[in-house]
Motif scaffolding. Structure first.
Motif, PDB file in Angstrom:
ATOM      1  N   LEU A   1       0.938  -1.208  -0.197  1.00  0.00           N
ATOM      2  CA  LEU A   1      -0.057  -0.059  -0.094  1.00  0.00           C
ATOM      3  C   LEU A   1       0.844   1.157   0.130  1.00  0.00           C
ATOM      4  CD1 LEU A   1      -2.900   1.162   0.013  1.00  0.00           C
ATOM      5  CD2 LEU A   1      -2.952   1.046   2.575  1.00  0.00           C
ATOM      6  N   PRO A   2       1.806   1.454   0.858  1.00  0.00           N
ATOM      7  CA  PRO A   2       2.554   2.661   0.700  1.00  0.00           C
ATOM      8  C   PRO A   2       3.439   2.896  -0.571  1.00  0.00           C
ATOM      9  CG  PRO A   2       3.613   1.114   2.233  1.00  0.00           C
ATOM     10  CD  PRO A   2       2.214   0.463   1.985  1.00  0.00           C
ATOM     11  N   GLY A   3       3.843   1.727  -1.221  1.00  0.00           N
ATOM     12  CA  GLY A   3       4.503   1.841  -2.441  1.00  0.00           C
ATOM     13  C   GLY A   3       3.395   2.553  -3.581  1.00  0.00           C
ATOM     14  N   ILE A   4       2.265   2.075  -3.444  1.00  0.00           N
ATOM     15  CA  ILE A   4       1.336   2.493  -4.428  1.00  0.00           C
ATOM     16  C   ILE A   4       1.144   4.200  -4.160  1.00  0.00           C
ATOM     17  CG2 ILE A   4      -1.172   2.344  -5.093  1.00  0.00           C
ATOM     18  CD1 ILE A   4      -1.296  -0.474  -4.237  1.00  0.00           C
ATOM     19  N   GLY A   5       1.006   4.704  -2.875  1.00  0.00           N
ATOM     20  CA  GLY A   5       0.747   6.003  -2.632  1.00  0.00           C
ATOM     21  C   GLY A   5       2.027   6.822  -3.311  1.00  0.00           C
ATOM     22  N   LEU A   6       3.176   6.154  -2.876  1.00  0.00           N
ATOM     23  CA  LEU A   6       4.512   6.973  -3.242  1.00  0.00           C
ATOM     24  C   LEU A   6       4.652   6.777  -4.755  1.00  0.00           C
ATOM     25  CD1 LEU A   6       6.869   5.425  -0.258  1.00  0.00           C
ATOM     26  CD2 LEU A   6       5.948   7.931  -0.528  1.00  0.00           C
ATOM     27  N   ALA A   7       4.325   5.956  -5.317  1.00  0.00           N
ATOM     28  CA  ALA A   7       4.322   5.749  -6.941  1.00  0.00           C
ATOM     29  C   ALA A   7       3.685   6.874  -7.487  1.00  0.00           C
ATOM     30  CB  ALA A   7       4.079   4.525  -7.452  1.00  0.00           C
ATOM     31  N   PHE A   8       2.138   6.985  -6.970  1.00  0.00           N
ATOM     32  CA  PHE A   8       1.485   7.817  -7.518  1.00  0.00           C
ATOM     33  C   PHE A   8       2.118   9.338  -7.240  1.00  0.00           C
ATOM     34  CE2 PHE A   8      -1.814  11.238  -6.718  1.00  0.00           C
ATOM     35  CZ  PHE A   8      -2.833  10.926  -7.810  1.00  0.00           C
ATOM     36  N   LEU A   9       2.588   9.732  -6.254  1.00  0.00           N
ATOM     37  CA  LEU A   9       3.232  10.969  -6.012  1.00  0.00           C
ATOM     38  C   LEU A   9       4.468  11.320  -6.702  1.00  0.00           C
ATOM     39  CD1 LEU A   9       2.907  11.005  -1.964  1.00  0.00           C
ATOM     40  CD2 LEU A   9       1.647  12.480  -3.696  1.00  0.00           C
ATOM     41  N   VAL A  10       5.251  10.386  -7.072  1.00  0.00           N
ATOM     42  CA  VAL A  10       6.297  10.518  -7.800  1.00  0.00           C
ATOM     43  C   VAL A  10       6.049  10.698  -9.276  1.00  0.00           C
ATOM     44  CG1 VAL A  10       8.328   9.260  -8.883  1.00  0.00           C
ATOM     45  CG2 VAL A  10       7.930   8.989  -6.475  1.00  0.00           C
ATOM     46  N   MET A  11       4.908  10.032  -9.869  1.00  0.00           N
ATOM     47  CA  MET A  11       4.565  10.021 -11.310  1.00  0.00           C
ATOM     48  C   MET A  11       3.966  11.443 -11.244  1.00  0.00           C
ATOM     49  SD  MET A  11       3.172   6.461 -12.584  1.00  0.00           S
ATOM     50  CE  MET A  11       1.986   6.156 -11.203  1.00  0.00           C
ATOM     51  N   VAL A  12       3.281  11.969 -10.489  1.00  0.00           N
ATOM     52  CA  VAL A  12       2.639  13.265 -10.592  1.00  0.00           C
ATOM     53  C   VAL A  12       3.730  14.315 -10.520  1.00  0.00           C
ATOM     54  CG1 VAL A  12       1.004  15.106  -9.433  1.00  0.00           C
ATOM     55  CG2 VAL A  12       0.322  12.410  -9.635  1.00  0.00           C
ATOM     56  N   ALA A  13       4.614  14.159  -9.556  1.00  0.00           N
ATOM     57  CA  ALA A  13       5.597  15.043  -9.617  1.00  0.00           C
ATOM     58  C   ALA A  13       6.639  15.379 -10.971  1.00  0.00           C
ATOM     59  CB  ALA A  13       6.589  14.781  -8.349  1.00  0.00           C
ATOM     60  N   LEU A  14       6.681  14.194 -11.706  1.00  0.00           N
ATOM     61  CA  LEU A  14       7.240  13.967 -12.985  1.00  0.00           C
ATOM     62  C   LEU A  14       6.416  14.637 -13.777  1.00  0.00           C
ATOM     63  CD1 LEU A  14       9.436  10.746 -12.521  1.00  0.00           C
ATOM     64  CD2 LEU A  14      10.015  13.161 -12.039  1.00  0.00           C
ATOM     65  N   GLY A  15       5.101  14.915 -13.621  1.00  0.00           N
ATOM     66  CA  GLY A  15       4.291  15.527 -14.770  1.00  0.00           C
ATOM     67  C   GLY A  15       3.510  14.420 -15.456  1.00  0.00           C
ATOM     68  N   GLY A  16       3.613  13.214 -15.038  1.00  0.00           N
ATOM     69  CA  GLY A  16       2.881  12.079 -15.587  1.00  0.00           C
ATOM     70  C   GLY A  16       1.601  11.902 -15.167  1.00  0.00           C
ATOM     71  N   ASP A  17       0.935  11.015 -15.834  1.00  0.00           N
ATOM     72  CA  ASP A  17      -0.530  10.419 -15.069  1.00  0.00           C
ATOM     73  C   ASP A  17      -0.221   9.712 -13.784  1.00  0.00           C
ATOM     74  OD1 ASP A  17      -2.916   9.757 -14.504  1.00  0.00           O
ATOM     75  OD2 ASP A  17      -3.346   8.457 -16.292  1.00  0.00           O
ATOM     76  N   GLY A  18      -0.688   9.918 -12.696  1.00  0.00           N
ATOM     77  CA  GLY A  18      -0.417   9.278 -11.510  1.00  0.00           C
ATOM     78  C   GLY A  18      -0.800   7.703 -11.193  1.00  0.00           C
ATOM     79  N   ARG A  19      -1.934   7.768 -12.318  1.00  0.00           N
ATOM     80  CA  ARG A  19      -2.846   6.452 -12.234  1.00  0.00           C
ATOM     81  C   ARG A  19      -2.107   5.358 -13.388  1.00  0.00           C
ATOM     82  NH1 ARG A  19      -8.643   9.078 -13.086  1.00  0.00           N
ATOM     83  NH2 ARG A  19      -7.343  10.424 -14.417  1.00  0.00           N
ATOM     84  N   TRP A  20      -1.013   5.559 -13.895  1.00  0.00           N
ATOM     85  CA  TRP A  20      -0.592   4.588 -14.953  1.00  0.00           C
ATOM     86  C   TRP A  20      -0.294   3.522 -14.064  1.00  0.00           C
ATOM     87  CZ3 TRP A  20       4.977   3.633 -16.343  1.00  0.00           C
ATOM     88  CH2 TRP A  20       5.019   2.998 -17.605  1.00  0.00           C
TER      89      TRP A  20
END
Length: 401
Positions: free
Chosen positions: A52-71
């Motif tokens: 679960l924490p990995g899912i949340g952190l991956a979302f934040l990283v992808m959003v921070a990089l300008g991508g779609d956090g739901r990929w």
């Protein structure tokens, strides 16, 4: 409508979900079998909650990089890294502290899951996270599944299944006899870690369909169900994959018939139905088979004791015993033993005398340990050994009326 769903006639999305769930079920059932045989089922619980924490952190990283956090591939990669961290924590705590494995699992499970909930709560406060839908990874969700998502799940499940089948021999060795596996050159610690890695992989793959809470059931229930049907490890693996695939396919089909039905819980419930059916009707270890074996054994005991009583001139008071003796033709309606009854009673008394002679024999005494009171002596001793015993105890003695 259910018939259409089972025949993949409910539309493109429903077909993707059914096939994806079936492939996931096959891989999860087969992989979870090695964990079940190793008696480490709770490890899957820690691994699943640690994603679960990995899912949340991956979302934040992808959003921070300008991508779609739901990929989906990115979310699965984050959950894999988080699950790996949880697995390493459990392993380290078990090896380097005095904590038992169940205590280490409980600690890692609660800490990682709590951290994941905190991260998801923070994400919901962000403008980009309000519609992220990350909470669906808790119980699973297949609404709007794309072809790329289904392809990711299918490829991941197939790879995990292939690796599990490739490594099945060392994993089975370690599951049943770690000491022998070590002497045979198999690294127990490495094999255990590979097993956990496969479980981690299938957990990550299954997050989209059944969620991190339900994936534990899909890993363990098919293996437990398969165990009722066979005693051979290879067959347990195959049957667990079959039951897992069936649960995934039927559960997804039922879920497709009503939009309000969640796919993950329905898949788990179908798996539980298969478990209950196996528990009741499996021919080797099922409840009904055990009840029938007990009933047959009880009747054999009643017949044996009744015949011994008649052979010794004692009356038979037990009504069930008298009824069974009459049914077998050993006792007449007036409670007089028949010729067939005397012949069977004479054989029982002779076998009793043979077993007593076996117990007195220095060379044959160990074989007497196989006698449970109902064991046919001819199945234990050879013809020559029986002839020697008969020579010692003399000729057969009849039973007087």
């Amino acid at each position: 409508m259910l018939r259409d769903a089972l025949l993949l006639q409910m539309g493109y999305n429903a077909t993707l979900v059914a096939l994806g769930a079936a492939s996931l079920g096959v891989a999860a059932g087969a992989t979870g079998t090695f964990l079940f045989l190793r008696k480490r089922s709770l490890v899957s619980d820690a691994i699943s909650h640690a994603t679960l924490p990995g899912i949340g952190l991956a979302f934040l990283v992808m959003v921070a990089l300008g991508g779609d956090g739901r990929w989906l591939p990115g979310l699965l990669a984050g959950s894999a890294l988080s699950a790996l961290a949880g697995l390493l924590c459990v392993t380290w705590l078990t090896r380097h502290t005095r904590l038992a494995e169940d205590a280490a699992i409980g600690a890692v499970l609660s800490v990682f899951f709590g951290a994941g909930i905190v991260i998801l709560t923070v994400i919901q406060t962000l403008s980009s996270g309000r519609q992220a839908g990350l909470e669906t990874f808790l119980l699973g969700s297949t609404a709007g599944m794309l072809f790329s998502d289904a392809l990711t799940l299918a490829i991941g499940g197939t790879l995990v299944l292939a690796l599990a089948l490739l490594l099945r021999r060392p994993m089975i060795q370690v599951a049943f006899d770690p000491g022998y596996a070590e002497t045979a050159g198999t690294s127990v610690s490495r094999t255990d870690f590979l097993t956990m890695a496969l479980v981690m992989a299938i957990t990550v793959v299954g997050l989209k369909i059944v969620g991190l809470i339900m994936i534990v059931a899909l890993l363990i229930i098919p293996a437990v169900t398969a165990r009722f049907w066979t005693n051979r490890a290879e067959y347990v693996v195959a049957l667990a994959g079959l039951f897992g695939g069936l649960a995934g396919y039927v559960g997804a089909a039922i879920s497709a018939t009503a939009p309000a039905l969640p796919t993950g819980p329905i898949i788990v419930l179908i798996g539980f139905v298969l478990f209950v059916v196996s528990l009741l009707v499996a021919p080797g270890r099922g409840v009904l088979a055990a009840a029938l074996r007990y009933r047959r054994f009880q009747r054999r005991v009643h017949l044996r004791q009744g015949l011994i009583s008649l052979a010794q001139g004692q009356p038979v008071y037990e009504r069930l015993t008298r009824r069974l003796l009459r049914r077998e033709g050993f006792l007449r309606a007036d409670n007089v033993i028949t010729d067939a009854g005397r012949a069977r009673a004479a054989k029982i008394l002779r076998d009793e005398a043979r077993w007593q002679a076996v117990r007195r024999s220095d060379s044959l005494a160990p074989l007497a340990m196989q006698d449970n009171g109902m064991t046919d002596i001819a199945s234990v001793l050879t013809a020559d050994q029986l002839a020697e015993i008969d020579r010692r105890i003399g000729g057969p003695k009849g039973v007087t009326p």
